[in-house]
Motif scaffolding. Structure first.
Motif, mmCIF file in Angstrom:
data_model
loop_
_atom_site.group_PDB
_atom_site.id
_atom_site.type_symbol
_atom_site.label_atom_id
_atom_site.label_comp_id
_atom_site.label_asym_id
_atom_site.label_seq_id
_atom_site.Cartn_x
_atom_site.Cartn_y
_atom_site.Cartn_z
ATOM 1 N N GLY A 94 34.955 44.366 49.518
ATOM 2 C CA GLY A 94 35.645 44.329 48.236
ATOM 3 C C GLY A 94 36.805 45.315 48.194
ATOM 4 O O GLY A 94 37.890 44.996 47.695
ATOM 5 N N THR B 41 32.262 35.681 47.845
ATOM 6 C CA THR B 41 32.274 35.632 46.380
ATOM 7 C C THR B 41 31.868 36.973 45.780
ATOM 8 O O THR B 41 32.505 37.462 44.838
ATOM 9 C CB THR B 41 31.331 34.531 45.877
ATOM 10 O OG1 THR B 41 31.739 33.266 46.417
ATOM 11 C CG2 THR B 41 31.336 34.458 44.357
ATOM 12 N N ILE B 42 30.821 37.578 46.326
ATOM 13 C CA ILE B 42 30.383 38.882 45.813
ATOM 14 C C ILE B 42 31.469 39.938 46.035
ATOM 15 O O ILE B 42 31.751 40.759 45.155
ATOM 16 C CB ILE B 42 29.061 39.304 46.481
ATOM 17 C CG1 ILE B 42 27.942 38.331 46.097
ATOM 18 C CG2 ILE B 42 28.685 40.735 46.087
ATOM 19 C CD1 ILE B 42 26.640 38.582 46.816
ATOM 20 N N TYR C 33 34.619 39.420 46.238
ATOM 21 C CA TYR C 33 35.695 39.097 45.294
ATOM 22 C C TYR C 33 35.390 39.650 43.901
ATOM 23 O O TYR C 33 36.263 40.226 43.234
ATOM 24 C CB TYR C 33 35.874 37.583 45.233
ATOM 25 C CG TYR C 33 36.668 37.097 44.047
ATOM 26 C CD1 TYR C 33 38.052 37.200 44.012
ATOM 27 C CD2 TYR C 33 36.017 36.550 42.940
ATOM 28 C CE1 TYR C 33 38.774 36.767 42.910
ATOM 29 C CE2 TYR C 33 36.725 36.113 41.833
ATOM 30 C CZ TYR C 33 38.106 36.218 41.822
ATOM 31 O OH TYR C 33 38.818 35.796 40.728
ATOM 32 N N ILE C 34 34.144 39.504 43.461
ATOM 33 C CA ILE C 34 33.753 40.008 42.144
ATOM 34 C C ILE C 34 33.876 41.533 42.099
ATOM 35 O O ILE C 34 34.390 42.106 41.130
ATOM 36 C CB ILE C 34 32.317 39.569 41.807
ATOM 37 C CG1 ILE C 34 32.272 38.046 41.624
ATOM 38 C CG2 ILE C 34 31.809 40.274 40.550
ATOM 39 C CD1 ILE C 34 30.869 37.492 41.473
ATOM 40 N N ILE C 35 33.425 42.205 43.169
ATOM 41 C CA ILE C 35 33.528 43.666 43.231
ATOM 42 C C ILE C 35 34.987 44.102 43.192
ATOM 43 O O ILE C 35 35.367 45.015 42.441
ATOM 44 C CB ILE C 35 32.847 44.195 44.507
ATOM 45 C CG1 ILE C 35 31.334 43.974 44.438
ATOM 46 C CG2 ILE C 35 33.155 45.685 44.711
ATOM 47 C CD1 ILE C 35 30.614 44.268 45.738
ATOM 48 N N PRO D 31 39.497 45.240 34.965
ATOM 49 C CA PRO D 31 38.901 44.108 35.675
ATOM 50 C C PRO D 31 39.712 42.831 35.476
ATOM 51 O O PRO D 31 40.152 42.523 34.369
ATOM 52 C CB PRO D 31 37.512 44.001 35.036
ATOM 53 C CG PRO D 31 37.212 45.377 34.537
ATOM 54 C CD PRO D 31 38.540 45.924 34.085
ATOM 55 N N TRP D 32 39.885 42.093 36.565
ATOM 56 C CA TRP D 32 40.608 40.827 36.569
ATOM 57 C C TRP D 32 41.981 40.963 35.902
ATOM 58 O O TRP D 32 42.411 40.098 35.133
ATOM 59 C CB TRP D 32 39.786 39.728 35.902
ATOM 60 C CG TRP D 32 38.737 39.175 36.810
ATOM 61 C CD1 TRP D 32 38.877 38.167 37.705
ATOM 62 C CD2 TRP D 32 37.389 39.638 36.935
ATOM 63 N NE1 TRP D 32 37.694 37.968 38.392
ATOM 64 C CE2 TRP D 32 36.764 38.855 37.937
ATOM 65 C CE3 TRP D 32 36.647 40.648 36.311
ATOM 66 C CZ2 TRP D 32 35.439 39.047 38.323
ATOM 67 C CZ3 TRP D 32 35.330 40.835 36.693
ATOM 68 C CH2 TRP D 32 34.739 40.037 37.681
ATOM 69 N N SER E 211 37.595 42.517 42.040
ATOM 70 C CA SER E 211 38.242 42.209 40.768
ATOM 71 C C SER E 211 37.766 43.138 39.654
ATOM 72 O O SER E 211 38.511 43.444 38.722
ATOM 73 C CB SER E 211 37.963 40.751 40.377
ATOM 74 O OG SER E 211 38.490 39.856 41.336
ATOM 75 N N ALA E 212 36.516 43.585 39.751
ATOM 76 C CA ALA E 212 35.957 44.448 38.715
ATOM 77 C C ALA E 212 36.411 45.898 38.847
ATOM 78 O O ALA E 212 36.479 46.631 37.857
ATOM 79 C CB ALA E 212 34.431 44.387 38.744
#
Length: 488
Positions: free
Chosen positions: A161, A387-388, A390-392, A478-479, A394-395
């Motif tokens: 991430g 995906t995980i 990516y979430i990390i 985030p995002w 973006s957050a």
């Protein structure tokens, strides 16, 4: 079993001694019972690439997992560590001074090198070890296995991430924030998933060369640029005077100091990937050669680059350091770094996906055959890992925040602490202290010190990272579409 026959099972006198001393935990009253020594059984055919203790039977009907040479392993190790970390170390020198900074690099890299050496010893003694989760099972049973399974996945996905954040920073810098950062993050997600889905490390070794040349050239361009310029970009513009405020030692708070330690540890935290690399080497006995070359190279480059950049920029070092030479050189350096930053993401997604893949399919025909189950499991895990990550990414879109937090909270658990216990397991377990040679006693004491150091960095470093994040200015959300490269 005769001594002659027993000696033939081992590749070195030290391995035979560990057998005799019962390091695998079997009953010492029955040394002829080889069934009681599963690690020794796997050693017998260890160098036969047709059968592997981790991957099982390797045939033409499936991927060749054991196809990495020692030089390829060296590149993979270098690239697993040499990436984002080097961009933050000059900032560490700004925070603590050049002398403490160099001392910290040497001490931390020395501890990591010792840990990586113990890793090689443990792998040769327990050939069925593929990750720290396998180590956890050996040391602590099911509880140890599940703990390290979770820790390995969290650590590597946080690293990947942070790599994604680095790539979006580079894309924003090169394009002068031509589009929303969240859009760049989606681009990084797609490319990372495609590359991480390549099944074997042997098939991505050439990408390791590209990545190493990429990040090294970017860092060298930045270093040379700050050396030939009249003043760093963030310094007062000519003809105004400027003072770089170069300091040998910088008085600092405990939180800032321990955050510096965590940042350097993040830069050195490639060790968890070495299990996967040595497991896919054609000749695992050449692992130590590759590892020592890697550690010497990375340590030297970190010290040289950080010292030069801090000498020329002083308090005007930017974070990350590639922006220290001004807008044009920033674009060039970041442009050169993109393949290297991308490869870091690929590797850190590939390793945990492969780890879970092996754990799920181990012992079944699907591990080594191109069956629908094989492909569905592998592609699904690569997608899940990407995906995980990516979430990390973006957050937590601020690069130095995620670096200091991961370096403190997770890195010691995987890069320092377990290896002290591994050394004790290999060399002290089932042996009286009075019977140990002096060298082993010294090693055991050092292993205990390493464990305590790791625990201290975890607790104190996490505190320092949290304090730094709370006090850090910035608009990262985030995002967010905001520019994380400070290019506009």
């Amino acid at each position: 079993m005769t001594e002659k026959k027993k000696a033939g099972l081992f590749h070195s006198s030290s391995e035979k001694k560990r057998f005799d001393d019962n390091s695998s935990g079997a009953s010492v009253t029955n040394p002829d019972n080889i069934e009681a020594y599963p690690s020794v059984k796997t050693q017998i055919a260890a160098d036969d690439r047709r059968h592997d203790a981790v991957f099982g039977e390797i045939t033409e009907k499936g991927p060749d997992y054991r196809n990495v040479g020692w030089l390829g392993a060296t590149v993979l190790m270098i690239k697993s560590a040499f990436g984002l970390g080097v961009l933050s170390i000059p900032f560490v020198f700004q925070a603590v001074g050049i002398v403490p900074g160099i001392i910290l690099i040497i001490v931390i890299e020395a501890i990591v090198t010792w840990s990586a050496w113990v890793l090689g010893e443990f792998k040769l003694a327990h050939r069925d070890t593929y990750s720290l989760a396998d180590v956890g099972r050996t040391l602590g049973g099911r509880v140890g296995e599940e703990f390290f399974t979770l820790a390995v996945c969290i650590c590597m996905l946080f690293f990947s991430g942070s790599g994604m954040v680095g790539v979006t920073t580079a894309l924003n810098a090169v394009s002068t924030h031509a589009t929303c950062t969240a859009v760049w993050m989606v681009v990084v997600f797609v490319v990372s998933f495609a590359a991480a889905s390549i099944r074997t490390l042997g098939n991505i070794t050439w990408l390791g060369w590209v990545g190493l040349i990429s990040i090294l050239s970017a860092v060298l361009v930045m270093t040379i640029s700050v050396g030939v310029q009249d003043r760093p970009y963030d310094a007062p513009k000519a003809p105004a005077p400027w003072d770089k405020d170069f300091k040998v030692v910088v008085p600092t708070t405990f939180a800032n100091g321990i955050s510096a330690v965590a940042t350097i540890l993040f830069a050195a935290a490639g060790t968890p990937t070495y299990f996967g690399i040595i497991s896919e080497m054609r000749n695992p006995r050449l692992y130590k050669r590759a590892m020592l070359i890697n550690q010497a190279f990375v340590t030297t480059v970190y010290i040289v680059i950080a010292s030069v950049v801090y000498w020329y920029c002083g308090k005007y070092v930017t974070q990350p350091a590639l922006g220290s030479a001004g807008p044009l050189m920033k674009k060039i350096a970041y442009g050169l770094s993109i393949p290297g930053l991308f490869f870091s993401v690929f590797l850190w997604i590939h390793i945990p996906a492969k780890f879970i893949f092996v754990r799920l399919l181990r012992g079944s025909r699907h591990l080594n055959a191109n069956t629908p189950t094989h492909w569905a499991t592998w592609v699904g895990l690569a997608f899940l890992g990407t995906t995980i990550a990516y979430i990390i990414a973006s957050a937590i879109p601020i690069l130095d925040s995620i670096i200091s937090l991961v370096g403190a909270l997770i890195a010691p658990t995987l890069c320092i602490i377990p290896f002290g216990f591994m050394y004790l397991h290999l060399n002290v377990r089932y042996r009286r202290w009075s019977d140990l040679p002096l060298s082993t006693k010294i090693g055991a004491i050092w292993a205990c010190i390493v464990i305590l150091i790791g625990l201290f960095i975890t607790v104190a470093g996490t505190y320092g990272a949290v304090v730094t994040i709370i006090n850090q200015p910035g608009d990262g959300k985030p995002w967010s579409c905001a520019d994380n490269s400070n290019s506009v």
